[in-house]
Design a protein around this motif. Structure first.
Motif, PDB file in Angstrom:
ATOM      1  N   ALA A   1       0.825  -1.200   0.000  1.00 21.14           N
ATOM      2  CA  ALA A   1       0.000   0.000   0.000  1.00 21.14           C
ATOM      3  C   ALA A   1       0.862   1.254   0.000  1.00 21.14           C
ATOM      4  O   ALA A   1       0.522   2.262  -0.631  1.00 21.14           O
ATOM      5  CB  ALA A   1      -0.929  -0.004   1.214  1.00 21.14           C
ATOM      6  N   PHE A   2       1.995   1.201   0.705  1.00 21.01           N
ATOM      7  CA  PHE A   2       2.909   2.335   0.728  1.00 21.01           C
ATOM      8  C   PHE A   2       3.481   2.580  -0.667  1.00 21.01           C
ATOM      9  O   PHE A   2       3.558   3.713  -1.139  1.00 21.01           O
ATOM     10  CB  PHE A   2       4.029   2.062   1.734  1.00 21.01           C
ATOM     11  CG  PHE A   2       5.086   3.133   1.772  1.00 21.01           C
ATOM     12  CD1 PHE A   2       4.756   4.455   1.987  1.00 21.01           C
ATOM     13  CD2 PHE A   2       6.412   2.800   1.598  1.00 21.01           C
ATOM     14  CE1 PHE A   2       5.727   5.440   2.033  1.00 21.01           C
ATOM     15  CE2 PHE A   2       7.397   3.774   1.634  1.00 21.01           C
ATOM     16  CZ  PHE A   2       7.049   5.099   1.860  1.00 21.01           C
ATOM     17  N   HIS A   3       3.880   1.506  -1.344  1.00 24.50           N
ATOM     18  CA  HIS A   3       4.422   1.643  -2.696  1.00 24.50           C
ATOM     19  C   HIS A   3       3.362   2.130  -3.675  1.00 24.50           C
ATOM     20  O   HIS A   3       3.666   2.898  -4.596  1.00 24.50           O
ATOM     21  CB  HIS A   3       5.019   0.315  -3.154  1.00 24.50           C
ATOM     22  CG  HIS A   3       6.316  -0.008  -2.494  1.00 24.50           C
ATOM     23  ND1 HIS A   3       7.460   0.718  -2.713  1.00 24.50           N
ATOM     24  CD2 HIS A   3       6.644  -0.964  -1.586  1.00 24.50           C
ATOM     25  CE1 HIS A   3       8.445   0.216  -1.978  1.00 24.50           C
ATOM     26  NE2 HIS A   3       7.968  -0.787  -1.288  1.00 24.50           N
ATOM     27  N   ASP A   4       2.127   1.719  -3.474  1.00 25.12           N
ATOM     28  CA  ASP A   4       1.051   2.208  -4.337  1.00 25.12           C
ATOM     29  C   ASP A   4       0.886   3.713  -4.188  1.00 25.12           C
ATOM     30  O   ASP A   4       0.670   4.430  -5.173  1.00 25.12           O
ATOM     31  CB  ASP A   4      -0.268   1.507  -3.995  1.00 25.12           C
ATOM     32  CG  ASP A   4      -0.331   0.099  -4.549  1.00 25.12           C
ATOM     33  OD1 ASP A   4       0.462  -0.215  -5.459  1.00 25.12           O
ATOM     34  OD2 ASP A   4      -1.179  -0.691  -4.082  1.00 25.12           O
ATOM     35  N   GLN A   5       1.005   4.197  -2.945  1.00 21.70           N
ATOM     36  CA  GLN A   5       0.855   5.636  -2.743  1.00 21.70           C
ATOM     37  C   GLN A   5       2.008   6.397  -3.394  1.00 21.70           C
ATOM     38  O   GLN A   5       1.803   7.454  -3.996  1.00 21.70           O
ATOM     39  CB  GLN A   5       0.785   5.989  -1.263  1.00 21.70           C
ATOM     40  CG  GLN A   5       0.418   7.471  -1.071  1.00 21.70           C
ATOM     41  CD  GLN A   5       0.554   7.944   0.339  1.00 21.70           C
ATOM     42  OE1 GLN A   5       1.443   7.523   1.056  1.00 21.70           O
ATOM     43  NE2 GLN A   5      -0.316   8.849   0.751  1.00 21.70           N
TER      44      GLN A   5
END
Length: 218
Positions: free
Chosen positions: A141-145
């Motif tokens: 999720a962090f990488h998606d952001q």
């Protein structure tokens, strides 16, 4: 009556006790403070030793609490790790909020500045927990952001289509992660400024290409 002198072992134990943080017995009167200290202690230990090699007893001792306090707040060691991830990711998101558009290269610098101090924690956790169904999605999720922030800035800056900018953002984000991995593998080959330059040079080429594609008639 003359009292006998303390034995050497007793002196040693007293010195050790004095050097260790004073532990809080039972449930802390300030649960929020206890939770925060335990998470910060865990982040430091997990970054240095890894998740598997760190015990909840070590975390509690470093934070100045009994081991029972860890389980009171987080139930399990896995729950403690999840709390660490959530705090780190919340801090990352807060640091990346933009008041106004500032350019893709500036955004990359800010992303890089956030990642660098926490690289050991994220890298060690992911090397141990890759593919873990519980924690993998949190990190993803962090990488998606990160990708979405880069994509939005590329669209604004270049005028290229969302599809092309999404692909380019994924490429830039992958380059950023690769640069950090290479820096950990070969820290003496180039300094941090040179590794950052690699990222920005590749990004500049991608941005120039997108600008050309974003022109009318291309």
């Amino acid at each position: 009556m003359v009292r006998s002198a303390a034995m050497p072992s007793e002196n040693s134990e007293a010195a050790t006790a004095a050097a260790s943080p004073r532990r809080v017995r039972g449930v802390s009167r300030n649960p929020a403070e206890a939770r925060s200290k335990l998470i910060e202690a865990a982040i430091g230990l997990f970054a240095r030793k890894g998740f598997a090699a760190t015990s909840t007893e070590e975390v509690a001792e470093l934070a100045g609490y009994g081991q029972a306090t860890v389980f009171f707040h987080f139930k399990t060691k896995a729950g403690l790790l999840e709390a660490c991830f959530n705090l780190m990711l919340d801090r990352a998101r807060a640091s990346l909020v933009q008041a106004e558009p500032s350019g893709t290269q500036n955004l990359l610098s800010r992303l890089d500045q956030y990642h660098a101090p926490h690289a050991d924690f994220f890298a060690r956790m992911m090397s141990e927990l890759a593919g873990n169904p519980k924690f993998g999605p949190i990190y993803a999720a962090f990488h998606d952001q990160m990708r979405e922030l880069i994509e939005a800035e590329l669209i604004r800056e270049t005028g290229a289509s969302p599809e092309r900018c999404a692909f380019a953002a994924a490429a830039i984000k992958s380059m950023m992660l690769g640069v950090h991995a290479e820096q950990r593998i070969a820290p003496d080959r180039y300094d941090s400024a040179q590794y950052a330059e690699m990222l920005h040079r590749v990004a500049a080429l991608i941005i120039a290409d997108l600008r050309a594609l974003g022109r009318p008639g291309t």
